[in-house]
Design a protein around this motif. Structure first.
Motif, PDB file in Angstrom:
ATOM      1  N   LEU A  55      33.412 -53.910 -80.005  1.00  0.00           N
ATOM      2  CA  LEU A  55      33.326 -52.512 -79.611  1.00  0.00           C
ATOM      3  C   LEU A  55      34.132 -52.220 -78.351  1.00  0.00           C
ATOM      4  CD1 LEU A  55      29.531 -51.867 -80.302  1.00  0.00           C
ATOM      5  CD2 LEU A  55      31.495 -51.269 -81.737  1.00  0.00           C
ATOM      6  N   PHE A  56      34.757 -53.255 -77.780  1.00  0.00           N
ATOM      7  CA  PHE A  56      35.554 -53.066 -76.575  1.00  0.00           C
ATOM      8  C   PHE A  56      36.733 -52.133 -76.880  1.00  0.00           C
ATOM      9  CE2 PHE A  56      39.038 -54.214 -73.726  1.00  0.00           C
ATOM     10  CZ  PHE A  56      38.400 -54.100 -72.498  1.00  0.00           C
ATOM     11  N   GLN A  57      36.920 -51.117 -76.035  1.00  0.00           N
ATOM     12  CA  GLN A  57      37.947 -50.104 -76.276  1.00  0.00           C
ATOM     13  C   GLN A  57      39.218 -50.423 -75.472  1.00  0.00           C
ATOM     14  OE1 GLN A  57      37.628 -47.573 -78.541  1.00  0.00           O
ATOM     15  NE2 GLN A  57      35.692 -48.565 -79.082  1.00  0.00           N
ATOM     16  N   ILE A  58      40.101 -51.218 -76.076  1.00  0.00           N
ATOM     17  CA  ILE A  58      41.321 -51.610 -75.377  1.00  0.00           C
ATOM     18  C   ILE A  58      42.212 -50.404 -75.109  1.00  0.00           C
ATOM     19  CG2 ILE A  58      42.583 -52.140 -77.508  1.00  0.00           C
ATOM     20  CD1 ILE A  58      42.821 -54.043 -74.123  1.00  0.00           C
ATOM     21  N   ASP A  59      42.175 -49.401 -75.989  1.00  0.00           N
ATOM     22  CA  ASP A  59      43.005 -48.210 -75.795  1.00  0.00           C
ATOM     23  C   ASP A  59      42.562 -47.387 -74.591  1.00  0.00           C
ATOM     24  OD1 ASP A  59      44.559 -48.852 -77.957  1.00  0.00           O
ATOM     25  OD2 ASP A  59      43.433 -47.624 -79.374  1.00  0.00           O
ATOM     26  N   MET A  64      43.406 -47.088 -68.181  1.00  0.00           N
ATOM     27  CA  MET A  64      42.558 -47.011 -66.996  1.00  0.00           C
ATOM     28  C   MET A  64      43.032 -48.000 -65.944  1.00  0.00           C
ATOM     29  SD  MET A  64      38.535 -48.022 -66.571  1.00  0.00           S
ATOM     30  CE  MET A  64      38.921 -49.774 -66.769  1.00  0.00           C
ATOM     31  N   LYS A  65      43.281 -49.254 -66.359  1.00  0.00           N
ATOM     32  CA  LYS A  65      43.743 -50.279 -65.421  1.00  0.00           C
ATOM     33  C   LYS A  65      45.136 -49.943 -64.897  1.00  0.00           C
ATOM     34  CE  LYS A  65      40.312 -53.154 -65.167  1.00  0.00           C
ATOM     35  NZ  LYS A  65      39.603 -53.339 -63.874  1.00  0.00           N
ATOM     36  N   ALA A  66      46.008 -49.449 -65.769  1.00  0.00           N
ATOM     37  CA  ALA A  66      47.364 -49.084 -65.336  1.00  0.00           C
ATOM     38  C   ALA A  66      47.319 -47.985 -64.283  1.00  0.00           C
ATOM     39  CB  ALA A  66      48.190 -48.636 -66.542  1.00  0.00           C
ATOM     40  N   LYS A  67      46.435 -47.030 -64.466  1.00  0.00           N
ATOM     41  CA  LYS A  67      46.289 -45.941 -63.487  1.00  0.00           C
ATOM     42  C   LYS A  67      45.796 -46.474 -62.146  1.00  0.00           C
ATOM     43  CE  LYS A  67      44.124 -41.393 -62.890  1.00  0.00           C
ATOM     44  NZ  LYS A  67      43.234 -40.374 -63.523  1.00  0.00           N
ATOM     45  N   MET A  89      62.395 -50.132 -53.537  1.00  0.00           N
ATOM     46  CA  MET A  89      61.236 -50.965 -53.874  1.00  0.00           C
ATOM     47  C   MET A  89      60.301 -50.240 -54.839  1.00  0.00           C
ATOM     48  SD  MET A  89      60.465 -52.433 -50.043  1.00  0.00           S
ATOM     49  CE  MET A  89      58.932 -53.292 -50.443  1.00  0.00           C
ATOM     50  N   ARG A  90      60.130 -48.948 -54.626  1.00  0.00           N
ATOM     51  CA  ARG A  90      59.206 -48.165 -55.433  1.00  0.00           C
ATOM     52  C   ARG A  90      59.810 -47.716 -56.768  1.00  0.00           C
ATOM     53  NH1 ARG A  90      54.983 -45.347 -52.779  1.00  0.00           N
ATOM     54  NH2 ARG A  90      55.448 -43.502 -54.050  1.00  0.00           N
ATOM     55  N   TYR A  91      61.113 -47.555 -56.815  1.00  0.00           N
ATOM     56  CA  TYR A  91      61.792 -46.927 -57.953  1.00  0.00           C
ATOM     57  C   TYR A  91      61.466 -47.608 -59.280  1.00  0.00           C
ATOM     58  CZ  TYR A  91      65.604 -45.536 -61.089  1.00  0.00           C
ATOM     59  OH  TYR A  91      66.331 -45.097 -62.162  1.00  0.00           O
ATOM     60  N   SER A  92      61.521 -48.924 -59.312  1.00  0.00           N
ATOM     61  CA  SER A  92      61.315 -49.654 -60.559  1.00  0.00           C
ATOM     62  C   SER A  92      59.851 -50.002 -60.798  1.00  0.00           C
ATOM     63  CB  SER A  92      62.148 -50.945 -60.549  1.00  0.00           C
ATOM     64  OG  SER A  92      63.515 -50.656 -60.416  1.00  0.00           O
ATOM     65  N   MET A  93      58.975 -49.548 -59.901  1.00  0.00           N
ATOM     66  CA  MET A  93      57.588 -50.004 -59.943  1.00  0.00           C
ATOM     67  C   MET A  93      56.579 -48.871 -60.061  1.00  0.00           C
ATOM     68  SD  MET A  93      55.949 -52.756 -57.282  1.00  0.00           S
ATOM     69  CE  MET A  93      56.397 -51.766 -55.857  1.00  0.00           C
ATOM     70  N   ILE A  94      56.866 -47.712 -59.463  1.00  0.00           N
ATOM     71  CA  ILE A  94      55.889 -46.613 -59.419  1.00  0.00           C
ATOM     72  C   ILE A  94      56.527 -45.335 -59.963  1.00  0.00           C
ATOM     73  CG2 ILE A  94      54.322 -45.302 -57.938  1.00  0.00           C
ATOM     74  CD1 ILE A  94      54.687 -47.552 -55.845  1.00  0.00           C
ATOM     75  N   PRO A  95      56.086 -44.775 -61.079  1.00  0.00           N
ATOM     76  CA  PRO A  95      55.208 -45.451 -62.035  1.00  0.00           C
ATOM     77  C   PRO A  95      55.987 -46.498 -62.804  1.00  0.00           C
ATOM     78  CG  PRO A  95      55.909 -43.344 -62.922  1.00  0.00           C
ATOM     79  CD  PRO A  95      56.485 -43.436 -61.524  1.00  0.00           C
ATOM     80  N   GLY A  96      55.305 -47.565 -63.163  1.00  0.00           N
ATOM     81  CA  GLY A  96      55.985 -48.676 -63.819  1.00  0.00           C
ATOM     82  C   GLY A  96      55.879 -48.602 -65.327  1.00  0.00           C
ATOM     83  N   GLY A  97      55.875 -49.773 -65.948  1.00  0.00           N
ATOM     84  CA  GLY A  97      55.737 -49.838 -67.394  1.00  0.00           C
ATOM     85  C   GLY A  97      54.265 -49.880 -67.762  1.00  0.00           C
ATOM     86  N   LYS A  98      53.919 -50.846 -68.585  1.00  0.00           N
ATOM     87  CA  LYS A  98      52.529 -50.960 -69.028  1.00  0.00           C
ATOM     88  C   LYS A  98      51.717 -51.900 -68.140  1.00  0.00           C
ATOM     89  CE  LYS A  98      53.449 -49.847 -73.862  1.00  0.00           C
ATOM     90  NZ  LYS A  98      54.886 -49.582 -73.811  1.00  0.00           N
ATOM     91  N   TYR A  99      52.362 -52.465 -67.107  1.00  0.00           N
ATOM     92  CA  TYR A  99      51.679 -53.365 -66.156  1.00  0.00           C
ATOM     93  C   TYR A  99      50.993 -54.524 -66.887  1.00  0.00           C
ATOM     94  CZ  TYR A  99      52.312 -49.560 -62.748  1.00  0.00           C
ATOM     95  OH  TYR A  99      52.834 -48.599 -61.913  1.00  0.00           O
ATOM     96  N   ILE A 103      47.728 -56.508 -65.474  1.00  0.00           N
ATOM     97  CA  ILE A 103      46.430 -56.327 -66.124  1.00  0.00           C
ATOM     98  C   ILE A 103      45.863 -57.665 -66.576  1.00  0.00           C
ATOM     99  CG2 ILE A 103      45.243 -55.250 -68.073  1.00  0.00           C
ATOM    100  CD1 ILE A 103      47.197 -52.904 -67.853  1.00  0.00           C
ATOM    101  N   LEU A 104      46.724 -58.574 -67.052  1.00  0.00           N
ATOM    102  CA  LEU A 104      46.277 -59.930 -67.386  1.00  0.00           C
ATOM    103  C   LEU A 104      45.678 -60.621 -66.162  1.00  0.00           C
ATOM    104  CD1 LEU A 104      49.064 -61.543 -69.638  1.00  0.00           C
ATOM    105  CD2 LEU A 104      46.714 -61.022 -70.307  1.00  0.00           C
TER     106      LEU A 104
END
Length: 350
Positions: A55-59, A64-67, A89-99, A103-104
């Protein structure tokens, strides 16, 4: 003093244990395995081998974690003087990809009971190092890519000199993020061990080694063992270290660290295999051109194993990784179980 010497010896043993030897000009059969045969797992008690919650909602979990990570990075890398350096430094990171790596790392820390604040510090550090590696990889002297994540690469916006300095600053800031962790249950020994782990993964025993072997092998005949070395170091080590430092700082014991190290090795190789596949066949989500590796005449797993063989190998690695999660509390392991399903899908493009 005895305790300090014991810790130093354990770090040395730990580093040697994690190193993967490379034999120049070695040649192996194309059918050779990409990993060692999995050991039989000893189940500590029957409850720990229950199926993970469905029942864990990965979507919901991923965004949520990326935010949360994006917010933490915004605070960790503020716009300050000199502005152009911090903008790069920030350009390629904020906002980034899927992190994904961040998240891992976060989920691995929480797996063994690490606090959310400590996990977030680690996630920021990993993202800084991951971005550093990507923007270096895009430089003209390496892969010479003009785009990353659907927008111009860092050096196309800020110039190569500023990009190199931004990489240096991101590396130092990442180590500072780990070194400055302050929590009652995180000892200085664990912080030191995490720093050794992560610097090794991005240094001459990790990303740098894989990158230079990748660069020098373009247009040449490469054996499967040589390709294995490149990918284990260029991508695999960073994935492994992201997971292992989470467990170290989260308070994991030696058995938990060992299990999650094997988990990380399997996940890292599966991640690279699937990226090789996606470079050939594309995906509905991709924002960069496919076939970049073919144009550079790079060695890839589809060249050796074919698309179907590469898919099979990636899925077997994920299955082995899931065996290690059987040891842990199923509720805490659920995020990692669902996250690694995401690797062998079309949704893992940076």
């Amino acid at each position: 003093m005895a305790s300090s010497n014991h810790f130093t010896n354990s770090i040395i043993a730990f580093k040697h244990h994690s190193m993967i030897p490379f034999v120049p000009n070695s040649h192996v059969s194309i059918s050779a395995p990409l990993r060692r045969q999995p050991k039989k797992l000893m189940i500590i008690n029957s409850q720990q081998n229950h199926p993970l919650p469905k029942l864990f909602q990965i979507d919901e979990y991923k965004p949520m974690k990326a935010k949360q990570i994006n917010k933490a990075l915004d605070e960790a890398v503020p716009l300050r003087h000199p502005a152009v350096l911090h903008e790069a430094m920030r350009y390629s990171m904020i906002p980034g990809g899927k992190y994904f790596l961040s998240i891992l790392c976060n989920a691995s820390c929480e797996l063994v009971g690490g606090s959310e604040s400590v996990a977030m510090s680690l996630a920021c550090a990993i993202e800084m190092l991951s971005v550093m590696g990507m923007i270096q990889d895009d430089l003209p002297c390496l892969d010479n890519d003009d785009f990353r994540r659907g927008k111009p690469s860092n050096h196309k916006v800020f110039g190569e000199a500023t990009t190199l300095l931004a990489c240096q600053a991101l590396f130092c800031l990442a180590i500072e993020q780990i070194a400055m962790i302050k929590a009652k249950n995180v000892s200085p020994d664990r912080i030191l061990r995490a720093i050794v782990e992560i610097t090794s993964a991005f240094g001459s025993q990790g990303l740098a080694a894989g990158q230079i072997m990748d660069m020098t092998s373009e247009g040449k005949e490469v054996s499967l063992s040589e390709l294995d070395f490149i990918h284990r170091h260029k991508a695999g080590k960073s994935v492994e270290a992201s997971i292992v430092i989470g467990v170290i700082i989260g308070g994991g014991n030696e058995e938990e660290i060992g299990r999650m190290r094997n988990f990380g090795k399997c996940v890292g190789m599966a991640y690279q295999l699937w990226n090789d596949i996606v470079d050939v066949i594309g995906s509905p989500d991709t924002r960069e051109k496919t076939g970049r590796d073919m144009l550079r005449d790079k060695a890839t797993y589809p060249k050796f194993l074919g698309i179907d063989g590469s898919k099979k190998q990636a899925k077997e690695l994920i299955a082995e990784a899931k065996q290690e999660l059987a040891y842990f509390d199923p509720t805490r392991a659920a995020p990692l179980d669902h996250l690694i399903n995401f690797i062998v899908s079309f949704d893992n493009i940076n």
